[in-house]
Structure formats: structure tokens, C-alpha cells
Motif scaffolding. Structure first.
Motif, PDB file in Angstrom:
ATOM      1  N   UNK A   1      13.510   7.945   9.802  1.00 51.44           N
ATOM      2  CA  UNK A   1      14.758   6.859   9.879  1.00 51.44           C
ATOM      3  C   UNK A   1      14.585   6.775   8.547  1.00 51.44           C
ATOM      4  N   UNK A   2      15.853   7.182   7.875  1.00 49.46           N
ATOM      5  CA  UNK A   2      16.276   6.864   6.463  1.00 49.46           C
ATOM      6  C   UNK A   2      17.456   6.527   6.693  1.00 49.46           C
ATOM      7  N   UNK A   3      17.626   6.277   5.510  1.00 50.00           N
ATOM      8  CA  UNK A   3      19.508   5.442   5.449  1.00 50.00           C
ATOM      9  C   UNK A   3      20.148   6.939   5.865  1.00 50.00           C
TER      10      UNK A   3
ATOM     11  N   UNK B   1       4.724   2.789  14.004  1.00 48.23           N
ATOM     12  CA  UNK B   1       5.664   2.734  12.917  1.00 48.23           C
ATOM     13  C   UNK B   1       4.469   3.208  11.873  1.00 48.23           C
ATOM     14  N   UNK B   2       5.091   4.680  11.415  1.00 49.88           N
ATOM     15  CA  UNK B   2       4.312   5.425  10.182  1.00 49.88           C
ATOM     16  C   UNK B   2       5.152   5.018   8.983  1.00 49.88           C
ATOM     17  N   UNK B   3       5.184   4.046   7.935  1.00 47.64           N
ATOM     18  CA  UNK B   3       5.926   4.307   6.986  1.00 47.64           C
ATOM     19  C   UNK B   3       5.587   4.493   6.015  1.00 47.64           C
ATOM     20  N   UNK B   4       6.799   5.699   4.843  1.00 48.64           N
ATOM     21  CA  UNK B   4       6.575   6.162   4.021  1.00 48.64           C
ATOM     22  C   UNK B   4       6.688   5.182   2.529  1.00 48.64           C
ATOM     23  N   UNK B   5       5.281   4.875   1.623  1.00 47.91           N
ATOM     24  CA  UNK B   5       5.832   4.386   0.516  1.00 47.91           C
ATOM     25  C   UNK B   5       6.547   4.648  -0.091  1.00 47.91           C
ATOM     26  N   UNK B   6       7.036   4.180  -1.379  1.00 43.80           N
ATOM     27  CA  UNK B   6       8.545   4.893  -1.788  1.00 43.80           C
ATOM     28  C   UNK B   6       7.939   5.632  -2.730  1.00 43.80           C
ATOM     29  N   UNK B   7       7.001   5.727  -3.715  1.00 47.89           N
ATOM     30  CA  UNK B   7       6.247   6.137  -4.556  1.00 47.89           C
ATOM     31  C   UNK B   7       5.753   8.026  -3.414  1.00 47.89           C
TER      32      UNK B   7
ATOM     33  N   UNK C   1      10.514   7.135   4.653  1.00 46.02           N
ATOM     34  CA  UNK C   1      11.045   7.221   5.859  1.00 46.02           C
ATOM     35  C   UNK C   1       9.783   6.900   6.330  1.00 46.02           C
ATOM     36  N   UNK C   2      10.660   6.133   7.633  1.00 40.67           N
ATOM     37  CA  UNK C   2      10.173   4.946   8.865  1.00 40.67           C
ATOM     38  C   UNK C   2       9.894   6.248   9.812  1.00 40.67           C
ATOM     39  N   UNK C   3       9.275   6.037  10.710  1.00 41.89           N
ATOM     40  CA  UNK C   3       8.983   7.615  11.291  1.00 41.89           C
ATOM     41  C   UNK C   3       8.776   5.807  12.881  1.00 41.89           C
ATOM     42  N   UNK C   4       8.948   6.685  13.703  1.00 39.88           N
ATOM     43  CA  UNK C   4       8.877   5.318  14.765  1.00 39.88           C
ATOM     44  C   UNK C   4       8.539   5.967  16.213  1.00 39.88           C
ATOM     45  N   UNK C   5       7.316   5.984  16.962  1.00 35.17           N
ATOM     46  CA  UNK C   5       6.595   6.369  18.010  1.00 35.17           C
ATOM     47  C   UNK C   5       6.878   5.251  18.495  1.00 35.17           C
ATOM     48  N   UNK C   6       7.632   5.523  20.483  1.00 36.92           N
ATOM     49  CA  UNK C   6       7.858   4.761  21.478  1.00 36.92           C
ATOM     50  C   UNK C   6       7.149   5.396  22.221  1.00 36.92           C
ATOM     51  N   UNK C   7       6.873   4.315  23.567  1.00 33.54           N
ATOM     52  CA  UNK C   7       6.623   4.746  24.469  1.00 33.54           C
ATOM     53  C   UNK C   7       6.515   3.327  25.505  1.00 33.54           C
TER      54      UNK C   7
END
Length: 296
Positions: A105-107, A233-239, A192-198
């Protein structure tokens, strides 16, 4: 220089997974956590990470890199992998649902002309719409439709039955929906927000004091009803220099709306043990390498 990034707050497990399940059961009943307990904001783990996303990826549209981009941090398992327009999934033929689904996910992925009203649930693999009919369960999305407005096909792909699981209607329309909205809101603060669901099938202690894994099945195809659901959730920092991790487990039952989502944060290792998966294998060091710091 090695970089350390703090994960999301972790729920103290006490005596183990069984104790945690009992605690979640009390959450859904609306009980309050005792004052002074270690709880969510006691101590959280930190992990070493490799550099995050490359700068060249910043302007790439959601669908260009396909599954390679979504699986940047590795596969939780390697069985029955399928790549869709908007996510990658591993299908479990025993339960007739996915073992996991990963999306990015991203804008850019959250905006577009896609219309949910024109989407219909599509049968694939070994489950059908008839299995859900009259069951009392929703066809709960794992990769949420609203996460993929960038493409009508991407949104439509979220309606494959291999991307849904039987979900309690109250959970689906309330607390679970709030968690999905939280995932989308995080794109304002992360690259980016990577989302793993199960789904999860967790044990419950019965009157004889023993733990049993019991779950309902639906329809002629015996679609398994999960006892719980997870999101990692894997949250990538803006930098672009590192990631943060958050992991949630929610029971597949009505939850008191007053209970905050933070109550369902758990250590990522808890989900790995329960699901038999390994998340972010190319950056995550095993539990013995984790150190603890005091939460701010």
C-alpha cells in the motif's frame, strides 16, 4: 553502520500462546487490562534491518513491479503461490482459504477510479459462493478491496474467493474494518506499507484442562472458519533506510468497539509459531538476536 529500528508494541505472552488466547478472549468481552500490568507499553523488541526501498522505486506505479515488489521482504512460505494484479497469495487446499496474502500500500494504490459496486465475488480453487450462503459468516477480504483503487482489475482481483475467509459479520464490519483503515492511514507516514494477512486456528482450553484446536467448516467444500486472523505490517520509513514491524491477532468473534486496536498487538514470533510461517526472512533475525528497550 548497523541500524536498529523499533517494532510496534508487543503484548506480553505470560505463560505462552494459551495464556495469550485467554487474554484476547477477555478483550472481546470488553474487560479492562489491570492497571500497572506490563501490557502493551511495557517493553518492545528491536531488530536489525537492511536498507529499505531504493529511491528509484518512489515514483513507480503500483502495478509495474508486480509480485516482485510485493514480495520484497521474502515469502512466509513457498506452497501454492499465486500472483494477482494487486497481491500475492499462498493457497491452502486443506482449509479452502489462503495461508497468507501480501499486498503493498502507498498513496498511489489507494487512489483511482475503481468502483467496488461493479465487483462480484469470483469462484476459484475449491470454494464456492454457495459454501457461504446462509452460513452467517461474511466473505471477509484478506487483501482489502479499498486498498487497490488504482486499477479496476486490481480491485476485482480482491474478490476471488481464494482471497476471502469466513468472518464474523460484526468483526468484519467493525474492528477488522478499523484495522484495515489504520493500514491505509499509515501510508501518510511511511513510504510503503506491506500488509500480510491470514487466518489462524488457535487452541482453546476446554473443561478438562486440555487445549484443543476446533473450528467449523462451511458448505459442501468444507471451507474452514478461522478462530482468529492476523495482520503483519512492514512499514518502510520515508527516508528509505529501514523498516518497522507491527503484528496483530484478532479473534473471529464480535469485539467490544471500546477495545482499542493496540490491545491486539503481539510479537511477530507468536504468529510465526501459530501459523507455521516465517515473516520477512531476509531481514528478520531470530528471537535469540532480539534485544529489549523501554518504550517511549
Amino acid at each position: 553502520m548497523r541500524r536498529w529500528v523499533r517494532t510496534g508494541a508487543a503484548l506480553v505472552l505470560g505463560a505462552g500462546l494459551g495464556a495469550w488466547v485467554s487474554r484476547v478472549n477477555s478483550f472481546r468481552a470488553g474487560e479492562q487490562e489491570p492497571q500497572g500490568a506490563g501490557g502493551l507499553l511495557g517493553r518492545v523488541p528491536v531488530i536489525p534491518v537492511i536498507p529499505g526501498v531504493e529511491a528509484s522505486e518512489l515514483t513507480v506505479s503500483p502495478g509495474v513491479l508486480g509480485g516482485a515488489a510485493v514480495m520484497k521482504y521474502g515469502f512466509p512460505s513457498l506452497a501454492n503461490i499465486k500472483t494477482r494484479e494487486s497481491y500475492v497469495t499462498s493457497y491452502d487446499p486443506r482449509t479452502r482459504t489462503a495461508s497468507w496474502v501480501i499486498e503493498r500500500l502507498n498513496p498511489a494504490s489507494l487512489s483511482g477510479p475503481s468502483d467496488r459496486k461493479s465487483c462480484n465475488f469470483k469462484e476459484d480453487d475449491r470454494s464456492t459462493n454457495a459454501d457461504y450462503r446462509g452460513s452467517g459468516f461474511d466473505r471477509g477480504h484478506l487483501a482489502a478491496a479499498a486498498n487497490h483503487k488504482w486499477s479496476q482489475k486490481a480491485m476485482q482481483d480482491t474478490f476471488y474467493l481464494s482471497n476471502v475467509a469466513p468472518q464474523n459479520p460484526h468483526l468484519n464490519q467493525n474492528t477488522w474494518n478499523n484495522l484495515e483503515m489504520l493500514c491505509r492511514s499509515l501510508t501518510k507516514h511511511y513510504l510503503n506499507v506491506y500488509v500480510c494477512t491470514g487466518p489462524l486456528y488457535l487452541p482453546r482450553q476446554e473443561a478438562d484442562g486440555k487445549l484443543y484446536v476446533q473450528y467449523q467448516v462451511l458448505g459442501s467444500n468444507h471451507v474452514a472458519v478461522p478462530t482468529h486472523f492476523f495482520k503483519v505490517l512492514i512499514l518502510e520509513q520515508l527516508d528509505g533506510r529501514g523498516v518497522e514491524l507491527r503484528s496483530y491477532v484478532l479473534p473471529n468473534e464480535p469485539i467490544d468497539e471500546k477495545v482499542p486496536l493496540e490491545r491486539f498487538l503481539v510479537p511477530i514470533e507468536t504468529i510465526e509459531r501459530a501459523a507455521g510461517l516465517q515473516f520477512v526472512p531476509n531481514i528478520m533475525k531470530r528471537t535469540s538476536r532480539l534485544q529489549a528497550i523501554t518504550a517511549r
